[in-house]
Design an enzyme around this catalytic site. Sequence first.
Site, mmCIF file in Angstrom:
data_model
loop_
_atom_site.group_PDB
_atom_site.id
_atom_site.type_symbol
_atom_site.label_atom_id
_atom_site.label_comp_id
_atom_site.label_asym_id
_atom_site.label_seq_id
_atom_site.Cartn_x
_atom_site.Cartn_y
_atom_site.Cartn_z
ATOM 1 N N HIS A 98 2.672 -3.284 7.697
ATOM 2 C CA HIS A 98 1.814 -2.367 8.441
ATOM 3 C C HIS A 98 2.571 -1.087 8.765
ATOM 4 O O HIS A 98 3.710 -1.136 9.238
ATOM 5 C CB HIS A 98 1.349 -3.004 9.754
ATOM 6 N N TYR A 138 -3.365 -8.835 16.356
ATOM 7 C CA TYR A 138 -3.145 -10.283 16.352
ATOM 8 C C TYR A 138 -2.811 -10.800 17.742
ATOM 9 O O TYR A 138 -3.027 -11.969 18.047
ATOM 10 C CB TYR A 138 -2.040 -10.640 15.351
ATOM 11 N N HIS A 179 -8.094 -12.718 2.271
ATOM 12 C CA HIS A 179 -7.455 -11.873 3.280
ATOM 13 C C HIS A 179 -7.324 -12.597 4.612
ATOM 14 O O HIS A 179 -6.421 -12.295 5.406
ATOM 15 C CB HIS A 179 -8.231 -10.569 3.459
ATOM 16 N N LYS A 183 0.837 -1.204 0.000
ATOM 17 C CA LYS A 183 0.000 0.000 0.000
ATOM 18 C C LYS A 183 0.868 1.250 0.000
ATOM 19 O O LYS A 183 1.882 1.322 0.691
ATOM 20 C CB LYS A 183 -0.904 0.014 1.233
ATOM 21 N N ARG A 218 -3.981 -14.116 5.076
ATOM 22 C CA ARG A 218 -2.964 -13.154 5.572
ATOM 23 C C ARG A 218 -3.073 -13.040 7.093
ATOM 24 O O ARG A 218 -2.055 -13.027 7.789
ATOM 25 C CB ARG A 218 -3.192 -11.807 4.892
#
Length: 314
Positions: free
Chosen positions: A286, A295, A260, A192, A263
């Site tokens: 990230h 997580y 997703h 991204k 992931r």
Amino acid sequence: MTGTATEDTLALSPALREALARWLEQLKALDGASDNTITAYARDVRGFLAFLAHHRGGAMGTGALAEVTVSDMRAWMARERADGLAARSLARALSAVKTFTAWAAEREGFDATAILSARTPKYQRRLPRPLTPDAARDMIDTVELQAQKDWVAARDVAIVTLLYGCGLRISEGLGLTGAEAPLPEVLRIRGKGGKERLVPVIPAARRAVDAYLRACPFPVEPDAPLFRGARGGPVNARLIRKAMQQARMQLGLPASVTPHALRHSFATHLLSAGGDLRAIQELLGHASLSTTQAYTAVDQARLMDVYDKTHPKA
């Protein structure tokens, strides 16, 4: 959001429109924000400014931001919630408004306390929903059974294995080109906002991609997609979602099992195995550690579930 795009534009003075454009350009050029982020930020800030123009009865200029009160902020947030905007979406919009206001205040030299001190609405953060390790393996095996052509089956297995084994977004996996073949031990992924990261490639993923390349009827070309569609073009992500949907129905897995989710599973399983949170952040790409920390909550929730099921009751 309040108002249409045309109304939002008319509600802003030329100086404020120019300031907003410069801010968005900076976000993209210096901060590497993605096109989707830029679009969302522009929409949120324009909607906020348009509301203020209607609420206060006049076109908004940069100087008017200094006159915004706590009451104005409460009125805007109340209107957004009344229009059906979820607390999570409103929190995102408020973040965009604060970021733009802080930038404008620094350039123009005004006090933006009323806007910057607005409280973010509380919402329940949605935790990622990973697969168990066994379910992830079953998914890879079952995806292979969904295609009618052997080479397509090999392709889908390679993609799913890569997503789970390397923690890639589906756009990143499908964005690979023939220049990456055969897959190296470490991939350079552009994520991204154009940010690059290095991702180790597990042997199982390399083997799966090699098997696909041997079966693929199209030649490997450096500038062409690594994963080909039926006519040789790029693979549509919808096809991979459909294959996983069919596989999860056969396996009796929930609707949350998507590309997703692989992931999410990659990150959660690494953390369960003792992986360092900072290292996982880098592998996922990230920008903020707080995103990766979700997580930790997933791992703790699963631990408590095991505890509740196995601990002897008095």
